[in-house]
Design a protein around this motif. Structure first.
Motif, short mmCIF file in Angstrom:
data_model
loop_
_atom_site.label_atom_id
_atom_site.label_comp_id
_atom_site.label_asym_id
_atom_site.label_seq_id
_atom_site.Cartn_x
_atom_site.Cartn_y
_atom_site.Cartn_z
N LEU A 1 0.83 -1.20 0.00
CA LEU A 1 0.00 0.00 0.00
C LEU A 1 0.86 1.25 0.00
O LEU A 1 0.62 2.19 -0.78
N LEU B 1 -4.89 -3.80 -5.28
CA LEU B 1 -4.12 -4.54 -4.27
C LEU B 1 -4.73 -5.89 -3.92
O LEU B 1 -4.02 -6.77 -3.41
N LEU C 1 -8.63 -3.08 2.68
CA LEU C 1 -8.04 -1.76 2.52
C LEU C 1 -8.19 -0.94 3.80
O LEU C 1 -7.22 -0.28 4.23
#
Length: 314
Positions: A31, A52, A65
């Protein structure tokens, strides 16, 4: 006051005041790396979660996330008593705020690339040359080696091409300034990355020839021919073959600007003037080839005449 330094070439690394913050979880690293590479503009939450967690559903990727953002924000708290990295989250958009003394190897690399990429070889200054050497030194490995996410693979290939282009500029600079050994060294760095990079083979043929090593120049053509046939199934281009023939027949002439050292900080060459010189160079080479051909035809005619005389005298 210590600065934060992040390296993305090779193995991911982050350091602050000689210490390494506790950012060990791969997704937290990913990230952070993603936000740093795309630091120039905010990222939508949806796009970020999809990039991701490509193999997860939208619901799970959004949850992942949120958790990863929380872990990253917690890690940023380790940068005490110093302007720190900051996550800026606003209405579904995520951006990373960077302190003024923040250092990122890929950012430095891109800065040098943007500086030299628009310039022609003879426009490169000594400072440009040093900057390119600095950039090549930063490239200690491909971007985030060992990471195989789709977004990372794409960015890795982009940086690989930028790396090859900077090396190409270094070879060009060395050719213009008669730095043959250095130019050949950079050429070999290109070929270690891409055996079939024909332009590098051609540059090295010229450098070997200009340094007086005609044998290696001819060998380099053979290496080029082998690489292109084995890896791409094609022959060398007409330009490469023409250069080989010029070196083989000892009619190769370096560009006029390579005959003397050029101080590109002091000398500026008008593009139109440079084009005229290049055309004159090509004309000179054409005339030399014609002269060689005429000499060969004269010898052939002399041989024919001698044979006729011999037959007549019998």
């Amino acid at each position: 006051m210590s600065s934060i330094k992040v390296s993305l070439f090779g193995k991911f690394n982050i350091a602050f005041g000689g210490k390494r913050p506790d950012i060990k979880a791969r997704k937290v690293q990913e990230l952070l790396a993603y936000l740093l590479i795309f630091r120039d503009h905010p990222q939508p939450r949806e796009s970020l979660s999809e990039a991701l967690w490509t193999d997860q559903s939208a619901t799970i990727s959004r949850k992942n996330l949120r958790q990863t953002l929380w872990h990253l924000q917690s890690a940023f708290k380790a940068f005490k008593n110093s302007p720190s990295l900051e996550l800026l989250i606003d209405d579904g958009w995520i951006h990373i705020g960077l302190p003024t003394d923040f250092w990122l190897d890929t950012a430095e690399f891109e800065r040098v690339f943007d500086l030299v990429n628009p310039k022609r070889a003879r426009e490169l200054s000594t400072e440009d040359f040093r900057a390119m050497q600095y950039a090549v030194g930063l490239y200690r490995g491909d971007l985030l080696e060992g990471w195989y996410q789709d977004w990372c693979i794409f960015e890795r290939e982009r940086f690989q091409m930028m790396y090859l282009m900077i090396l190409d500029k270094l070879v060009q600079y060395c050719e213009v300034h008669n730095e043959y050994d250095a130019g050949l060294s950079y050429g070999w760095q290109i070929l270690r990355r891409d055996h079939a990079y024909e332009r590098a083979h051609r540059q090295m043929m010229r450098l070997y020839s200009m340094s007086g090593n005609r044998t290696q120049a001819l060998h380099q053509y053979q290496r080029c021919d082998d690489a292109l046939r084995n890896e791409l199934g094609v022959e060398p281009s007409a330009g490469t073959k023409q250069l080989y023939e010029q070196i083989q027949s000892d009619t190769f002439m370096p560009t006029l600007f390579a005959l003397k050292r050029v101080d590109s900080d002091k000398v500026e060459v008008a593009p139109a003037f440079e084009d005229v010189l290049n055309r004159l160079e090509q004309l000179s080479l054409t005339l030399k080839r014609m002269e060689t051909q005429v000499q060969q035809e004269i010898v052939a005619l002399e041989d024919m005449l001698a044979n006729q005389v011999n037959r007549s005298s019998r």
